[in-house]
Each structure stands twice: as C-alpha cells, then as structure tokens.
Motif scaffolding. Structure first.
Motif, PDB file in Angstrom:
ATOM      1  N   CYS A 109       1.698   1.914   4.105  1.00  0.00           N
ATOM      2  CA  CYS A 109       1.962   0.798   5.025  1.00  0.00           C
ATOM      3  C   CYS A 109       2.293  -0.441   4.212  1.00  0.00           C
ATOM      4  CB  CYS A 109       0.765   0.557   5.952  1.00  0.00           C
ATOM      5  SG  CYS A 109      -0.722   0.023   5.076  1.00  0.00           S
TER       6      CYS A 109
ATOM      7  N   CYS B 178      -3.360   1.442   8.143  1.00  0.00           N
ATOM      8  CA  CYS B 178      -4.512   1.648   7.256  1.00  0.00           C
ATOM      9  C   CYS B 178      -5.838   1.507   7.995  1.00  0.00           C
ATOM     10  CB  CYS B 178      -4.437   0.760   6.013  1.00  0.00           C
ATOM     11  SG  CYS B 178      -4.193  -0.980   6.309  1.00  0.00           S
TER      12      CYS B 178
ATOM     13  N   THR C 284      -4.913  -5.585   6.322  1.00  0.00           N
ATOM     14  CA  THR C 284      -5.020  -4.343   7.091  1.00  0.00           C
ATOM     15  C   THR C 284      -4.018  -4.371   8.232  1.00  0.00           C
ATOM     16  OG1 THR C 284      -6.758  -5.329   8.451  1.00  0.00           O
ATOM     17  CG2 THR C 284      -7.482  -3.952   6.611  1.00  0.00           C
ATOM     18  N   CYS C 285      -3.687  -3.184   8.720  1.00  0.00           N
ATOM     19  CA  CYS C 285      -2.744  -3.064   9.823  1.00  0.00           C
ATOM     20  C   CYS C 285      -3.078  -1.781  10.584  1.00  0.00           C
ATOM     21  CB  CYS C 285      -1.309  -3.042   9.289  1.00  0.00           C
ATOM     22  SG  CYS C 285      -0.876  -1.469   8.518  1.00  0.00           S
TER      23      CYS C 285
ATOM     24  N   CYS D 109       1.001  -3.364   3.930  1.00  0.00           N
ATOM     25  CA  CYS D 109      -0.048  -4.346   3.635  1.00  0.00           C
ATOM     26  C   CYS D 109      -0.088  -4.640   2.132  1.00  0.00           C
ATOM     27  CB  CYS D 109      -1.409  -3.817   4.057  1.00  0.00           C
ATOM     28  SG  CYS D 109      -1.612  -3.729   5.830  1.00  0.00           S
TER      29      CYS D 109
ATOM     30  N   LYS E  37       0.816  -1.223   0.000  1.00  0.00           N
ATOM     31  CA  LYS E  37       0.000   0.000   0.000  1.00  0.00           C
ATOM     32  C   LYS E  37       0.852   1.277   0.000  1.00  0.00           C
ATOM     33  CE  LYS E  37      -4.113  -2.106   2.087  1.00  0.00           C
ATOM     34  NZ  LYS E  37      -5.120  -2.031   3.190  1.00  0.00           N
TER      35      LYS E  37
HETATM   36 ZN   LIG Z   1      -1.900  -1.463   6.331  1.00  0.00          ZN
END
Ligand SMILES: [Zn+2]
Lengths: 475, 88
Positions: A23, A41, A37-38, A25, A20
């Motif tokens: 981030c 995000c 997701t993390c 991901c 992304k």
């Molecule tokens: Zn993320």
C-alpha cells in the motif's frame, strides 16, 4: 567429549523503500502512532494489496549481489497467526516458492556461508505492553506492511563470532546496495538464530533451539555464547535439550524459554489469492544488474592493487561506500595514497569516532594537503596528528591552522643547532653516557628537542645534528 | 474430536464440550464435500493461481490516507495507539 556448535541464522532486512510493500503508506520511522495506515495495512474489508515494484527490485539487487538463483515465477502465501501486531490475522510472505534461492556470503577468512533462500514479506506492527497495574497493550501499526527480505542460511555457522561477522557483512552489503539502512538498533536488521550442538565425531545433530529477536551484534554473540554453555552443560550431565523457542534477556545475558515445540504455531500457509504470481523476467534482471555498484570485497581488492595500501587499511576504508569514495577523492588531490590511507584510518577516524562526527567534517582536499606537507617536510607526523583534531573541530584547512598556531616545522639547521647545543650543555651526564657507548640516550635528546620546539623540529635534521655533535666531540 | 479441538484452539475459538459432537458431524460433512475435488481428473490440467491481473505493480510513491481510520475502527485508543488487553 568435544561439542561443536551448529548455527543457522534467519535475518530480516527492512527495505528502505518510501512506501509500504502492498500500500502507499509511508515507511518513515518515528511518526505519530498509526498515522501511516490505510485500509490495506489495517486489513479493512475489500482492500486489495498491490506489490511495490521498488521493493521487488531491491530484492533482485541483493539476490544478484549474493549470487542467488532468481525464480522467474514465485508466489506469495498467507502465514496465519494471532497477535495484535498483525491486523489481517495473517502475514503476506513467501513459503513454497520463494523469489530467491541459494547464494553465498563470504566471510573474512574466506569461509563461505550458503544461503537457503531469500524471500519477500511484510513487517508486523509494534506493541508496547503496559507495566504494573496497567493491564493493557498499545498497538502501533505504522510498521505493519513495511517490506522485508527474510534471508535464511544453511546451518554452517560454527561460533558466535562468526554469526556476528555474518551479520556485519550483510549490513555492509545492504548499505552498499542502498536497499536498507541496516540499523540493528532501529530494527532494520533483526535476527533469529537456530543453534544445536553436535559431538564433532558424529553427524547427528542435537535438538535445535531457536533464539528470537536478537537486535544487536552484541546480543547475537552473547545469546549464542550463553546458549552454547547451557546446552553443553545439559549434554554433559546427560539431560535432554528441549526443542523450543527462547528469548534473550540482555540485562542478564541469558536466554529463557518462550514456548516449547508442542505449543508451537501451526501457520496453515496457503496461496495469497489477492496477489498475482510474482514474475521476474530476464530483461528486468538485466536492467537491475546495471544498477549494482562495486561491492565491498571487489573494492577492497582493487584498493590494495591500485593504491598499494595494506589489506588492513583497505578493509577499514571500504567499510562503507561513503568512506571509500572519500578516500578516492583524497587520492585524486595528492599522490601518496598509502600515507593518505594511514592518515584516514589512524588519525581522522580515531578523532571522529571520539567526537561522534562524520569523517566528512574534514574535507578530502585537507587530508591530501596534510599528506603533501608531510612529504615536503614542512610538518612532521607529530604535527599531522595534532592537525586532525583541530581540523575536525574548526573545519579549517591545514595551512591556516599551521599559520595560526605556528606549527610549521623547523627545518632551519642553524636554529636547530642552537637548541641542540643548549640541551647538550645542561645534560652533560647523558652526553658522557652516550659517548661511553650507551647510544640509547639519543632518544632522550630527541625528546628534549621536540619538547622544546613543541614537536615542530624536523626529526630527520634533529637526528643528524645530534649525531654529528655527539660523535664529533668524541675524539 | 481431538482434531476439532485443535482447530478450534488454532482459531482461538472456545467450543463447549456439549457442542463438540455436532461440530464433528459438520466437519465431516464439509470434508466429504471437499473430498469430491480429489475425484476430479486433473491429469492434463496445470495449476492455476493467476488472477486476471498480470504483473500489477505500484511505483514506490507515498500517499497518505486522508482519514484517521484508526479512530473510527479502534474500540479504544490512547495517544493514537490502539488499546487492547495486555498481551504478555
Ligand atoms: Zn497502508
């Protein structure tokens, strides 16, 4: 009153980076909801965004390809709005200081569409809305934070067809550059259109209407066509056109109002404090410039010159970089480049389009070989036409198919003579016609010979023998 | 008063009529405080956004986040999707 359409497009290009924008991901499409997701995000407290270098580089590539000015320093801003596809409550975008300014896209007729800007931003998540009694919406944030380039044109597009040509051109260029798959169906290319009408005697524009979320070339054309008709009717009946945002309903090919100007968003942009300024140095640009491949327009011009093929064939063959490479690989194997171009654009692409196969199912050396066999007179164009579906189906080379199916051209004059004799004998009526001056029946005889030989007779020799026989006995 | 209402609606906050007055007073206090900034002499000062993190970039490498955070933070969840009241 003549009314002219004035159209500007905002195109979102989803970049094909692995991770992304801010981030690490994954950006893979179609994964289990929310598995990519993390804390960044998902906007958990304390998480900090960090720019993806590759995404910026992809932006530089597009800017170089389209001749944009690259800002040495640009800035990210927060664009605030409330919607459950946006966990932070704002989208990180570029507002006041975009990374890329200006640039042009040239259409086929030579018309140039000027770009206002291209900026870098992040995508939002996806919502699915419950139907009927289900009064819930379902949120998947896998797409939230995927890098996007937003490209804004000047209002210089004047027809729905031009709008869709512009988008096709963008898709072709981003695919050549390898920065996006450009798939409209999967949402990698999305478009909003601004449209107003102006009487062509006047320079004042009517009120502007924005149509959002157009996700196929057809939708873009249909929505704009509907909108032009709707606005024309309003103007001609002296009604005001509301400045508003509309959506397109593809089932009925109509647009409908989504929100009016009064309740339009106020985004309250301000500089993103979590990110440093984006600095793009001359050295970096020079580095990226080395990776820019030959672009479609240049390639097309070169093909016409180098291979002596028509403008049309060159256009077809440079549609994608892969097809262009394929053509050049064929030409390396055999010299008749114009014939090869024609075989690919009319035979190979026709069959693979029908079967949904990729053109590469037929190896380049096989296309070259077919062309060679034609040049030698071993097969006719008729047989060549039959070979392509068979090569696509079996993956076999042309020689073994010809052998297996007995398709080798009959160039043996004595064999053809025998066939011609037998045909003339049972068609005396037409022979008389020919000799009475109705030379058009020659075609009938050629057809009969071909029917009898299943297209394998060498047409040149058939013609020669027919003419000889028909004329010789004419005394 | 109108402005406070507009800001509240942008922020999706509902403010009761009887609270409006006190909010207006508070807003004015904040605004006058901010106004002090415009009195500062910035003639020779260039804008400064830069954080002390020059050219901080990530390489384009995927790392997956180990925990399924979503299950912990979403009030309601169905097939890994976050469930919210219907939006449209
Ligand atoms: Zn993320």
């Amino acid at each position: 009153m003549q009314l002219e359409a004035v159209i500007g497009l905002e195109t979102h290009i989803e970049l094909s980076t692995k991770s992304k924008m801010f981030c690490p991901c994954s950006t893979d499409f179609g994964a289990k909801p929310n598995s990519h997701t993390c804390p960044v995000c998902l906007a958990l407290p304390g998480a900090l965004p960090v720019m993806n270098k590759q995404a910026v580089e992809y932006g530089i590539k597009l800017a170089l390809a389209l001749g944009c000015d690259i800002s040495p320093v640009s800035r990210f801003d927060r664009k605030q709005y409330f919607y459950p596809d946006l966990p932070k409550g704002y989208q990180i975008s570029q507002y006041e200081y975009p990374a890329f300014i200006g640039g042009t896209v040239e259409l086929s007729e030579g018309k140039r569409i000027h770009l206002t800007r291209i900026h870098i931003e992040e995508d939002a998540g996806k919502n699915i809305h419950g139907a009927g009694a289900d009064n819930h919406s379902y949120v998947d944030l896998n797409r939230a934070g995927v890098p996007l380039l937003e490209m804004v044109t000047e209002p210089e597009i004047t027809s729905p067809e031009e709008a869709s040509e512009f988008l096709r051109k963008i898709r072709q260029i981003v695919r050549y550059l390898g920065i996006s798959d450009g798939n409209m169906e999967e949402g990698s290319l999305r478009c909003d259109a601004n449209i107003s009408l102006k009487p062509n005697s006047s320079s004042t524009l009517g009120n502007k209407v924005e149509i959002k979320n157009l996700n196929s070339f057809k939708h873009v054309e249909k929505a704009l066509r509907f909108e032009i008709k709707r606005q024309k009717e309003l103007i001609l009946s002296d009604q005001e056109i509301a400045q508003e945002t509309r959506l397109f309903n593809p089932h009925e090919s109509v647009t409908y109002s989504m929100r009016s100007k009064e309740d339009s968003f106020e985004y309250r942009y301000f500089p993103e404090p979590d990110l440093p300024l984006l600095k793009i140095s001359e050295e970096w640009i020079a580095e990226v410039e080395k990776t820019i491949p030959e672009l479609p327009d240049d390639k097309k011009t070169r093909f016409v010159k180098q291979y002596g093929i028509t403008d049309y064939d060159a256009g077809v063959l440079t549609e994608s970089a892969e097809l262009a490479d394929y053509y050049e690989a064929c030409c390396k194997k055999s010299a008749n480049s114009a014939q090869i171009a024609h075989l690919i654009s009319t035979e190979l692409l026709a069959i693979t389009k029908k079967t949904g196969q990729d053109f590469s199912v037929v190896k380049p050396e096989y296309v070259a070989r077919v062309s060679e066999l034609m040049d030698k007179g071993s097969i006719s164009i008729k047989i060549a036409k039959q070979l392509f579906p068979m090569m696509a189906e079996t993956g076999d080379d042309p020689d073994s198919i010809i052998k297996k199916k007995g398709l080798m051209q009959i160039s043996d004059s004595s064999a053809i003579e025998k066939i011609v004799d037998s045909i003339l004998e049972v068609n005396q009526e037409n022979v008389t016609k020919f000799r009475a001056g109705k030379t058009k029946v020659l075609g009938f005889f050629v057809g009969e010979v071909m029917k009898k030989t299943r297209g394998k007779a060498n047409p040149k020799i058939v013609n020669q023998i027919l003419l000889k026989k028909l004329n010789a006995d004419n005394g | 008063m109108k402005e406070v209402k507009r800001i509240a609606s942008l922020a999706k906050l509902s403010i009761k009529e009887n609270e409006l007055e006190s909010f207006v007073a508070e807003f004015n206090k904040i605004l006058s405080y901010i106004d002090q900034l415009s009195k500062a002499d910035i003639e020779d000062v260039s804008p400064y956004y830069e954080l002390n993190r020059q050219d901080r970039f990530r390489e384009d490498v995927v790392e997956s986040y180990p925990d399924e955070v979503i299950k912990k933070i979403a009030p309601e969840e169905s097939d890994s999707q976050i469930v919210v009241p219907r939006i449209i």
